[in-house]
Design an enzyme around this catalytic site. Structure first.
Site, PDB file in Angstrom:
ATOM      1  CG  ASP A  23     -19.237 -29.807  20.008  1.00 13.81           C
ATOM      2  OD1 ASP A  23     -19.491 -29.068  19.047  1.00 13.81           O
ATOM      3  OD2 ASP A  23     -18.102 -29.905  20.516  1.00 13.81           O
ATOM      4  CD  GLU A  70     -20.746 -28.158  16.102  1.00 16.84           C
ATOM      5  OE1 GLU A  70     -19.768 -27.609  16.631  1.00 16.84           O
ATOM      6  OE2 GLU A  70     -20.660 -29.049  15.227  1.00 16.84           O
ATOM      7  CG  HIS A 107     -13.889 -24.476  20.139  1.00 18.72           C
ATOM      8  ND1 HIS A 107     -12.890 -25.365  19.818  1.00 18.72           N
ATOM      9  CD2 HIS A 107     -14.960 -24.837  19.390  1.00 18.72           C
ATOM     10  CE1 HIS A 107     -13.338 -26.214  18.902  1.00 18.72           C
ATOM     11  NE2 HIS A 107     -14.594 -25.920  18.631  1.00 18.72           N
ATOM     12  CD  GLU A 149     -18.790 -25.004  19.691  1.00 14.58           C
ATOM     13  OE1 GLU A 149     -19.105 -25.726  18.742  1.00 14.58           O
ATOM     14  OE2 GLU A 149     -17.904 -25.326  20.525  1.00 14.58           O
ATOM     15  CG  HIS A 180     -15.963 -32.766  19.084  1.00  8.90           C
ATOM     16  ND1 HIS A 180     -15.265 -33.642  18.278  1.00  8.90           N
ATOM     17  CD2 HIS A 180     -16.081 -31.623  18.376  1.00  8.90           C
ATOM     18  CE1 HIS A 180     -14.981 -33.052  17.128  1.00  8.90           C
ATOM     19  NE2 HIS A 180     -15.457 -31.816  17.167  1.00  8.90           N
TER      20      HIS A 180
HETATM   21  O1  G3P Z   1     -19.078 -24.624  16.104  1.00  8.51           O
HETATM   22  C1  G3P Z   1     -17.800 -24.362  15.673  1.00  8.51           C
HETATM   23  C2  G3P Z   1     -16.856 -25.511  15.894  1.00  8.51           C
HETATM   24  O2  G3P Z   1     -17.076 -26.051  17.164  1.00  8.51           O
HETATM   25  C3  G3P Z   1     -17.003 -26.577  14.854  1.00  8.51           C
HETATM   26  O3  G3P Z   1     -16.052 -27.574  14.946  1.00  8.51           O
HETATM   27  O4  G3P Z   1     -15.429 -29.899  15.423  1.00  8.51           O
HETATM   28  O5  G3P Z   1     -14.984 -28.132  17.123  1.00  8.51           O
HETATM   29  O6  G3P Z   1     -17.309 -28.890  16.706  1.00  8.51           O
HETATM   30  P1  G3P Z   1     -15.940 -28.653  16.108  1.00  8.51           P
HETATM   31 MG    MG Z   2     -18.390 -27.502  18.031  1.00 13.47          MG
END
Ligand code: G3P
Ligand code: MG
Length: 259
Positions: free
Chosen positions: A54, A127, A25, A52, A67
């Site tokens: 952002d 994302e 993450h 993953e 993020h």
């Molecule tokens: O993509 C899954 C997760 O990353 C969504 O929540 O707030 O960590 O971007 P967040």
């Molecule tokens: Mg995310």
């Protein structure tokens, strides 16, 4: 590990999830500053096959990894990302908030992060995280750049977003890139959203997922992805429910070969 959950549970006629099942993450999870190249490298170092992160737009529309809509929590700067040009972001330190060892870590452009993933052979779940008001613009920019960076690559990245307008824009400019719909709890009209946005996967908060919903999503022929799973026992239950993949901060507790 129980053999029944080693591979995605097969629904007849449904293609198995073709991507890694355990995904780091925000780059390196809890082991590195989020959304940085150091994080991506950490995931690789620990044997993870996918990350993953952002993607948001700087003021000059350059896609970067971030993020929050504001700079304060994860950088040495202050103010809104959408009002800060990329050349200004380059002056910031995105590592010191995490540890002294990461001082000077830059805010990476999506281009740099994408190239690093390709170089390291890491799969990416991109994302699309637009600042408010920039949904379509961010979807367009992220999808166009992803298409360019991954052109000819054996495995394409998966674009996901909480914002339908971002996914719709991505679909318009790069329909061939797979899309995932992000949600917290699964809404009653989830299937019509999946169809409208032509998504391959549904990404939800595991804390709001019921086993019958997991079954319904997979019975309808969609892959199911859960965030952010930081407990191995919970990950085990989710895989037993048929969840295809999870994203985790705890790269130390849920290793890449866990599933
Ligand atoms: O993509 C899954 C997760 O990353 C969504 O929540 O707030 O960590 O971007 P967040
Ligand atoms: Mg995310």
């Amino acid at each position: 590990h129980r053999p029944c959950s080693r591979v995605s549970k097969q629904i007849s006629g449904m293609k198995p999830w073709p991507y890694p099942r355990i995904i780091a993450h925000r780059g390196g999870g809890a082991l590195a500053p989020e959304n940085t190249l150091a994080g991506i490298r950490k995931a690789k170092e620990l044997g993870f096959a996918g990350v993953e992160f952002d993607v948001m737009l700087a003021a000059d529309a350059i896609p970067i990894l971030m993020h929050d809509e504001r700079l304060e929590r994860t950088t040495s700067g202050s103010g809104a990302i959408a009002q800060t040009a990329y050349r200004e972001l380059l002056k910031l330190d995105a590592g010191s908030w995490f540890s002294r060892a990461h001082a000077g870590e830059p805010v990476p452009s999506f281009e740099r992060a994408g190239r690093l993933c390709l170089e390291l052979g890491l799969w990416a779940n991109i994302e699309i995280k637009p600042a408010k008001g920039f949904e379509a613009q961010t979807g367009t920019a992220a999808a166009l750049l992803a298409r360019e960076l991954w052109r000819g690559a054996p495995v394409q990245p998966l674009l996901s977003s909480f914002q339908p307008a971002a996914l719709a824009a991505a679909r318009q400019v790069a329909p061939e890139l797979p899309r995932g719909a992000l949600t917290d709890g699964i809404p009653a009209d989830w299937e019509s959203w999946m169809q409208k946005l032509d998504c391959v996967s549904l990404h939800c908060d595991y804390r709001m997922l019921l086993p019958q919903q997991a079954r319904a999503v997979r019975d309808a022929g969609y892959w199911l992805f859960c965030y952010t799973v930081n407990d191995a026992a919970i990950a085990r239950v989710l895989f037993d429910w048929g969840v295809d993949a999870i994203v985790t901060d705890r790269l130390d507790l849920i290793p890449p070969d866990f599933s």
